[in-house]
Design a protein around this motif. Structure first.
Motif, PDB file in Angstrom:
ATOM      1  N   ARG A  86       0.818  -1.204   0.000  1.00  0.00           N
ATOM      2  CA  ARG A  86       0.000   0.000   0.000  1.00  0.00           C
ATOM      3  C   ARG A  86       0.862   1.269   0.000  1.00  0.00           C
ATOM      4  O   ARG A  86       0.642   2.190  -0.774  1.00  0.00           O
ATOM      5  CB  ARG A  86      -0.911   0.010   1.221  1.00  0.00           C
ATOM      6  CG  ARG A  86      -2.144  -0.850   1.076  1.00  0.00           C
ATOM      7  CD  ARG A  86      -3.191  -0.121   0.256  1.00  0.00           C
ATOM      8  NE  ARG A  86      -4.439  -0.841   0.233  1.00  0.00           N
ATOM      9  CZ  ARG A  86      -4.889  -1.579  -0.782  1.00  0.00           C
ATOM     10  NH1 ARG A  86      -4.155  -1.694  -1.883  1.00  0.00           N
ATOM     11  NH2 ARG A  86      -6.054  -2.187  -0.717  1.00  0.00           N
ATOM     12  N   LYS A  87       1.816   1.332   0.895  1.00  0.00           N
ATOM     13  CA  LYS A  87       2.562   2.584   1.032  1.00  0.00           C
ATOM     14  C   LYS A  87       3.627   2.765  -0.045  1.00  0.00           C
ATOM     15  O   LYS A  87       4.187   3.845  -0.180  1.00  0.00           O
ATOM     16  CB  LYS A  87       3.182   2.684   2.428  1.00  0.00           C
ATOM     17  CG  LYS A  87       4.402   1.808   2.674  1.00  0.00           C
ATOM     18  CD  LYS A  87       4.927   2.054   4.088  1.00  0.00           C
ATOM     19  CE  LYS A  87       6.225   1.317   4.351  1.00  0.00           C
ATOM     20  NZ  LYS A  87       6.756   1.612   5.690  1.00  0.00           N
ATOM     21  N   SER A  88       3.885   1.716  -0.860  1.00  0.00           N
ATOM     22  CA  SER A  88       4.889   1.823  -1.919  1.00  0.00           C
ATOM     23  C   SER A  88       4.473   2.811  -2.999  1.00  0.00           C
ATOM     24  O   SER A  88       5.330   3.409  -3.656  1.00  0.00           O
ATOM     25  CB  SER A  88       5.121   0.453  -2.549  1.00  0.00           C
ATOM     26  OG  SER A  88       4.019   0.059  -3.352  1.00  0.00           O
ATOM     27  N   GLY A  89       3.159   2.966  -3.210  1.00  0.00           N
ATOM     28  CA  GLY A  89       2.690   3.830  -4.283  1.00  0.00           C
ATOM     29  C   GLY A  89       2.808   3.214  -5.655  1.00  0.00           C
ATOM     30  O   GLY A  89       2.494   3.863  -6.662  1.00  0.00           O
ATOM     31  N   LEU A  90       3.220   1.952  -5.736  1.00  0.00           N
ATOM     32  CA  LEU A  90       3.377   1.272  -7.016  1.00  0.00           C
ATOM     33  C   LEU A  90       2.054   0.684  -7.491  1.00  0.00           C
ATOM     34  O   LEU A  90       1.120   0.503  -6.710  1.00  0.00           O
ATOM     35  CB  LEU A  90       4.415   0.150  -6.881  1.00  0.00           C
ATOM     36  CG  LEU A  90       5.837   0.567  -6.517  1.00  0.00           C
ATOM     37  CD1 LEU A  90       6.681  -0.668  -6.196  1.00  0.00           C
ATOM     38  CD2 LEU A  90       6.477   1.357  -7.650  1.00  0.00           C
TER      39      LEU A  90
END
Length: 242
Positions: A86-90
């Motif tokens: 989720r926090k990767s932004g990928l």
């Protein structure tokens, strides 16, 4: 991780028509793939289940993608979404699709006579500090819909802290989680700290209420070393009730 991870085996009896074997891994966090892939060669499995955090950050994900790609050459691979995805932004859906694995992002499918689902982390996409916050709720509507389905249901759920808050009262037969990293330091069979649970967390490793299995995970996302807490692969055999 240089040495082979420890393999923990579980055998369950369930109302299924034929035996099923799964390998469950979680929290790779860009760990060395070689020992994990080597261990998979010696484990009979109908499918590999990946319980989130197969990557670490938006700029540290090549090993995680490579792991899924190599594993998918060996067997069907199903992946759920953890807070690090989720926090990767990928674009996780595109990344997973290219590996040959199947993403279960608040979704489900039928496999081997059971219903297999994935309940995604509730952290917002791109939330860089989400790892240290109280875990936001998941999609509870999806969880309820999944629980209402007929037959045997197995749910991948990255956050074990979701179990007492949202899942215990639902008719889900087996839930597989990670995220707690075994409590990082383990003393007298207990972990010291887990994100979303705090000090002396309850759900860090092993089985709970015969419905929840928590993996200690494979990688180490912290500069703090694991103590008395070896990396773990979980092997699960589900066999028909006599």
């Amino acid at each position: 991780m240089k040495a082979a991870p420890r393999v923990t085996r579980y055998e369950l009896c369930a109302p299924v028509e034929k035996p099923l074997s799964f390998v469950f891994v979680s929290d790779l966090h860009e760990c060395d793939n070689a020992p994990v892939l080597s261990a998979l060669n010696g484990l009979p499995a109908d499918a590999l289940l990946v319980g989130g955090d197969f990557l670490h950050t938006g700029v540290g994900y090549e090993r995680g993608v490579s792991f899924l790609t190599e594993a998918a050459k060996k067997m069907p691979v199903f992946v759920s979404v953890g807070n690090h995805e989720r926090k990767s932004g990928l674009d996780i859906a595109s990344l997973v699709e290219k590996t040959g694995a199947v993403l279960l992002d608040d979704g489900f499918l039928s496999f081997g006579g059971i219903t297999l689902g994935g309940l995604s982390s509730g952290f917002p996409t791109g939330d860089k500090q989400g790892h240290f916050k109280k875990t936001p709720p998941p999609d509870t509507a999806f969880a309820a819909r999944f629980a209402s389905l007929p037959g045997y249901k197995l749910l991948l759920c990255h956050h074990p802290e979701y179990y007492p808050a949202y899942l215990r009262g639902l008719k889900i037969d087996l839930i597989l989680s990670g995220h707690a990293h075994g409590g990082q330091w383990r003393f007298f069979g207990r972990g010291l700290f887990a994100p979303g649970q705090g000090i002396f967390p309850k759900y860090t490793a092993g089985t709970y209420e015969r419905r929840l299995i928590v993996s200690r995970g494979l990688g180490n996302p912290h500069p703090i070393p694991r103590i008395f807490n070896p990396p773990e692969i979980v092997s699960i055999r589900i066999k028909p009730r006599a």
